[in-house]
Design a protein around this motif. Structure first.
Motif, PDB file in Angstrom:
ATOM      1  N   GLU A   1       0.828  -1.205   0.000  1.00  0.00           N
ATOM      2  CA  GLU A   1       0.000   0.000   0.000  1.00  0.00           C
ATOM      3  C   GLU A   1       0.866   1.261   0.000  1.00  0.00           C
ATOM      4  O   GLU A   1       0.603   2.213  -0.750  1.00  0.00           O
ATOM      5  CB  GLU A   1      -0.909  -0.002   1.230  1.00  0.00           C
ATOM      6  N   GLU A   2       1.917   1.287   0.827  1.00  0.00           N
ATOM      7  CA  GLU A   2       2.697   2.510   0.993  1.00  0.00           C
ATOM      8  C   GLU A   2       3.760   2.700  -0.090  1.00  0.00           C
ATOM      9  O   GLU A   2       4.376   3.763  -0.165  1.00  0.00           O
ATOM     10  CB  GLU A   2       3.319   2.537   2.388  1.00  0.00           C
ATOM     11  N   THR A   3       3.951   1.679  -0.929  1.00  0.00           N
ATOM     12  CA  THR A   3       4.908   1.825  -2.036  1.00  0.00           C
ATOM     13  C   THR A   3       4.220   1.723  -3.392  1.00  0.00           C
ATOM     14  O   THR A   3       4.888   1.622  -4.420  1.00  0.00           O
ATOM     15  CB  THR A   3       6.011   0.752  -1.948  1.00  0.00           C
ATOM     16  N   ALA A   4       2.895   1.779  -3.395  1.00  0.00           N
ATOM     17  CA  ALA A   4       2.137   1.516  -4.623  1.00  0.00           C
ATOM     18  C   ALA A   4       2.452   2.494  -5.745  1.00  0.00           C
ATOM     19  O   ALA A   4       2.311   2.154  -6.931  1.00  0.00           O
ATOM     20  CB  ALA A   4       0.635   1.553  -4.315  1.00  0.00           C
ATOM     21  N   ASP A   5       2.900   3.708  -5.415  1.00  0.00           N
ATOM     22  CA  ASP A   5       3.172   4.693  -6.455  1.00  0.00           C
ATOM     23  C   ASP A   5       4.544   4.517  -7.112  1.00  0.00           C
ATOM     24  O   ASP A   5       4.847   5.199  -8.085  1.00  0.00           O
ATOM     25  CB  ASP A   5       3.082   6.114  -5.872  1.00  0.00           C
ATOM     26  N   SER A   6       5.341   3.614  -6.589  1.00  0.00           N
ATOM     27  CA  SER A   6       6.684   3.418  -7.138  1.00  0.00           C
ATOM     28  C   SER A   6       6.709   2.241  -8.103  1.00  0.00           C
ATOM     29  O   SER A   6       6.484   1.095  -7.699  1.00  0.00           O
ATOM     30  CB  SER A   6       7.687   3.155  -6.015  1.00  0.00           C
ATOM     31  N   PRO A   7       7.008   2.474  -9.384  1.00  0.00           N
ATOM     32  CA  PRO A   7       7.086   1.349 -10.326  1.00  0.00           C
ATOM     33  C   PRO A   7       8.225   0.391  -9.978  1.00  0.00           C
ATOM     34  O   PRO A   7       8.145  -0.805 -10.256  1.00  0.00           O
ATOM     35  CB  PRO A   7       7.326   2.024 -11.680  1.00  0.00           C
ATOM     36  N   TYR A   8       9.271   0.899  -9.350  1.00  0.00           N
ATOM     37  CA  TYR A   8      10.388   0.041  -8.955  1.00  0.00           C
ATOM     38  C   TYR A   8       9.968  -0.887  -7.817  1.00  0.00           C
ATOM     39  O   TYR A   8      10.328  -2.069  -7.802  1.00  0.00           O
ATOM     40  CB  TYR A   8      11.590   0.895  -8.538  1.00  0.00           C
ATOM     41  N   ALA A   9       9.220  -0.344  -6.861  1.00  0.00           N
ATOM     42  CA  ALA A   9       8.723  -1.183  -5.771  1.00  0.00           C
ATOM     43  C   ALA A   9       7.752  -2.234  -6.297  1.00  0.00           C
ATOM     44  O   ALA A   9       7.800  -3.402  -5.877  1.00  0.00           O
ATOM     45  CB  ALA A   9       8.045  -0.317  -4.711  1.00  0.00           C
ATOM     46  N   ARG A  10       6.873  -1.839  -7.209  1.00  0.00           N
ATOM     47  CA  ARG A  10       5.930  -2.811  -7.765  1.00  0.00           C
ATOM     48  C   ARG A  10       6.672  -3.920  -8.503  1.00  0.00           C
ATOM     49  O   ARG A  10       6.325  -5.101  -8.395  1.00  0.00           O
ATOM     50  CB  ARG A  10       4.941  -2.110  -8.706  1.00  0.00           C
ATOM     51  N   ALA A  11       7.706  -3.555  -9.232  1.00  0.00           N
ATOM     52  CA  ALA A  11       8.490  -4.563  -9.946  1.00  0.00           C
ATOM     53  C   ALA A  11       9.180  -5.499  -8.958  1.00  0.00           C
ATOM     54  O   ALA A  11       9.225  -6.719  -9.165  1.00  0.00           O
ATOM     55  CB  ALA A  11       9.517  -3.887 -10.844  1.00  0.00           C
ATOM     56  N   PHE A  12       9.714  -4.942  -7.882  1.00  0.00           N
ATOM     57  CA  PHE A  12      10.396  -5.769  -6.888  1.00  0.00           C
ATOM     58  C   PHE A  12       9.424  -6.751  -6.250  1.00  0.00           C
ATOM     59  O   PHE A  12       9.733  -7.934  -6.071  1.00  0.00           O
ATOM     60  CB  PHE A  12      11.035  -4.884  -5.819  1.00  0.00           C
ATOM     61  N   LEU A  13       8.243  -6.287  -5.901  1.00  0.00           N
ATOM     62  CA  LEU A  13       7.263  -7.153  -5.244  1.00  0.00           C
ATOM     63  C   LEU A  13       6.720  -8.211  -6.201  1.00  0.00           C
ATOM     64  O   LEU A  13       6.403  -9.328  -5.782  1.00  0.00           O
ATOM     65  CB  LEU A  13       6.134  -6.307  -4.648  1.00  0.00           C
ATOM     66  N   THR A  14       6.627  -7.892  -7.476  1.00  0.00           N
ATOM     67  CA  THR A  14       6.278  -8.922  -8.461  1.00  0.00           C
ATOM     68  C   THR A  14       7.356  -9.997  -8.490  1.00  0.00           C
ATOM     69  O   THR A  14       7.064 -11.199  -8.563  1.00  0.00           O
ATOM     70  CB  THR A  14       6.109  -8.294  -9.855  1.00  0.00           C
ATOM     71  N   LEU A  15       8.613  -9.562  -8.398  1.00  0.00           N
ATOM     72  CA  LEU A  15       9.729 -10.513  -8.379  1.00  0.00           C
ATOM     73  C   LEU A  15       9.684 -11.382  -7.126  1.00  0.00           C
ATOM     74  O   LEU A  15       9.841 -12.610  -7.206  1.00  0.00           O
ATOM     75  CB  LEU A  15      11.049  -9.746  -8.450  1.00  0.00           C
ATOM     76  N   THR A  16       9.461 -10.771  -5.961  1.00  0.00           N
ATOM     77  CA  THR A  16       9.432 -11.574  -4.735  1.00  0.00           C
ATOM     78  C   THR A  16       8.238 -12.519  -4.707  1.00  0.00           C
ATOM     79  O   THR A  16       8.326 -13.620  -4.156  1.00  0.00           O
ATOM     80  CB  THR A  16       9.425 -10.684  -3.482  1.00  0.00           C
ATOM     81  N   ASP A  17       7.121 -12.103  -5.309  1.00  0.00           N
ATOM     82  CA  ASP A  17       5.988 -13.027  -5.437  1.00  0.00           C
ATOM     83  C   ASP A  17       6.404 -14.237  -6.266  1.00  0.00           C
ATOM     84  O   ASP A  17       6.117 -15.391  -5.912  1.00  0.00           O
ATOM     85  CB  ASP A  17       4.800 -12.324  -6.110  1.00  0.00           C
ATOM     86  N   GLY A  18       7.052 -13.992  -7.390  1.00  0.00           N
ATOM     87  CA  GLY A  18       7.461 -15.081  -8.264  1.00  0.00           C
ATOM     88  C   GLY A  18       8.489 -15.988  -7.638  1.00  0.00           C
ATOM     89  O   GLY A  18       8.528 -17.194  -7.914  1.00  0.00           O
ATOM     90  N   LEU A  19       9.349 -15.410  -6.765  1.00  0.00           N
ATOM     91  CA  LEU A  19      10.367 -16.210  -6.094  1.00  0.00           C
ATOM     92  C   LEU A  19       9.827 -16.977  -4.895  1.00  0.00           C
ATOM     93  O   LEU A  19      10.518 -17.823  -4.339  1.00  0.00           O
ATOM     94  CB  LEU A  19      11.517 -15.299  -5.627  1.00  0.00           C
ATOM     95  N   GLY A  20       8.597 -16.680  -4.495  1.00  0.00           N
ATOM     96  CA  GLY A  20       8.030 -17.342  -3.333  1.00  0.00           C
ATOM     97  C   GLY A  20       8.410 -16.697  -2.020  1.00  0.00           C
ATOM     98  O   GLY A  20       8.106 -17.224  -0.954  1.00  0.00           O
ATOM     99  N   ILE A  21       9.067 -15.549  -2.060  1.00  0.00           N
ATOM    100  CA  ILE A  21       9.409 -14.833  -0.829  1.00  0.00           C
ATOM    101  C   ILE A  21       8.158 -14.212  -0.224  1.00  0.00           C
ATOM    102  O   ILE A  21       7.967 -14.212   0.994  1.00  0.00           O
ATOM    103  CB  ILE A  21      10.468 -13.753  -1.120  1.00  0.00           C
ATOM    104  N   THR A  22       7.291 -13.672  -1.084  1.00  0.00           N
ATOM    105  CA  THR A  22       6.027 -13.088  -0.661  1.00  0.00           C
ATOM    106  C   THR A  22       4.897 -13.792  -1.405  1.00  0.00           C
ATOM    107  O   THR A  22       5.116 -14.464  -2.412  1.00  0.00           O
ATOM    108  CB  THR A  22       5.987 -11.586  -0.967  1.00  0.00           C
ATOM    109  N   ALA A  23       3.690 -13.598  -0.896  1.00  0.00           N
ATOM    110  CA  ALA A  23       2.508 -14.147  -1.558  1.00  0.00           C
ATOM    111  C   ALA A  23       1.822 -13.048  -2.343  1.00  0.00           C
ATOM    112  O   ALA A  23       1.699 -11.922  -1.852  1.00  0.00           O
ATOM    113  CB  ALA A  23       1.548 -14.736  -0.529  1.00  0.00           C
ATOM    114  N   PRO A  24       1.363 -13.322  -3.569  1.00  0.00           N
ATOM    115  CA  PRO A  24       0.662 -12.290  -4.341  1.00  0.00           C
ATOM    116  C   PRO A  24      -0.583 -11.828  -3.606  1.00  0.00           C
ATOM    117  O   PRO A  24      -1.176 -12.575  -2.821  1.00  0.00           O
ATOM    118  CB  PRO A  24       0.299 -13.000  -5.655  1.00  0.00           C
ATOM    119  N   PRO A  25      -1.005 -10.575  -3.813  1.00  0.00           N
ATOM    120  CA  PRO A  25      -2.246 -10.093  -3.204  1.00  0.00           C
ATOM    121  C   PRO A  25      -3.424 -10.968  -3.624  1.00  0.00           C
ATOM    122  O   PRO A  25      -3.408 -11.596  -4.688  1.00  0.00           O
ATOM    123  CB  PRO A  25      -2.387  -8.671  -3.757  1.00  0.00           C
ATOM    124  N   GLU A  26      -4.440 -10.989  -2.789  1.00  0.00           N
ATOM    125  CA  GLU A  26      -5.632 -11.788  -3.085  1.00  0.00           C
ATOM    126  C   GLU A  26      -6.216 -11.363  -4.422  1.00  0.00           C
ATOM    127  O   GLU A  26      -6.341 -10.175  -4.722  1.00  0.00           O
ATOM    128  CB  GLU A  26      -6.671 -11.590  -1.980  1.00  0.00           C
TER     129      GLU A  26
END
Length: 217
Positions: free
Chosen positions: A160-185
């Motif tokens: 939520e607090e990094t949603a405006d950053s395309p770099y943060a969104r890209a990083f979180l997409t990467l961590t979702d794919g790596l299994g570090i984080t879970a994708p949003p519902e």
């Protein structure tokens, strides 16, 4: 642990004890906040978050304790030195001022032999993600941080607090794919990357030719 790492921990302890004695609210931040929470140690400097209004008192207390204050051009931090070791006193990072709420979320953690408030893991990740930019976009060290702190992080608040950053969104997409984080519902379906790739990414190994480092805060 190297001699430099040991010296930086000693500096961290000196600053924390001095600020505590002066009754100045603060939180350990940056690389040593990650270290205190179980991540890899910092080898560059040590960072503390405090409110802007408390900066003059902090400088007075630290200089009385023998540290040296040096002027710097940045308007979001001040620098002091313990011997030749740098300490950043940060009152705003990536456009976000240090607030009472941020300091209140910090948790008491033992660093060396001193208990001190350490920045909340979610605030650590938010700050590091917002530091990503076209000039500082080496995600490899941040992957190691995310992996080591993932159980302590409120990933919903981070998104939520990094949603405006395309770099943060890209990083979180990467961590979702790596299994570090879970994708949003509602966005499930991303297939985890092969375990071997996950291990390489989590170790901080980079195959990019870029060697630029992230911002500390």
């Amino acid at each position: 642990m190297s001699a430099l790492e040991s010296d930086l921990i000693e500096t961290t302890k000196v600053v924390a004890v001095t600020l505590k004695k002066a009754h100045i609210p603060f939180a350990l931040a940056g690389g040593y906040a990650v270290y205190a929470r179980g991540g890899p140690p910092s080898i560059h400097d040590t960072d503390f978050f405090l409110r802007e209004a408390d900066v003059p008192r902090a400088i007075d207390a630290l200089t009385e304790a023998g540290l040296k204050h040096e002027s710097c051009p940045e308007d979001w931090l001040v620098k002091v030195f313990h011997d030749d070791r740098l300490v950043d006193l940060i009152h705003a990072a990536n456009g976000r001022p240090v607030t009472d709420a941020m300091l209140e979320r910090a948790e008491e953690v033992e660093v060396g032999s001193v208990r001190m408030p350490v920045l909340d893991a979610s605030d650590i990740l938010i700050g590091k993600l917002l530091a990503l930019s076209a000039h500082h976009c080496n995600m490899s060290p941040l992957l190691a941080v995310a992996r080591s702190l993932r159980e302590q992080v409120d990933w919903g608040r981070v998104r939520e607090e990094t949603a405006d950053s395309p770099y943060a969104r890209a990083f979180l997409t990467l961590t979702d794919g790596l299994g570090i984080t879970a994708p949003p519902e509602g966005q499930e379906g991303t297939q985890p990357v092969h375990e071997g790739v996950y291990a390489i990414a989590g170790s901080g190994v980079s195959h990019s030719s870029s060697t630029s480092e992230e911002e500390s805060a």
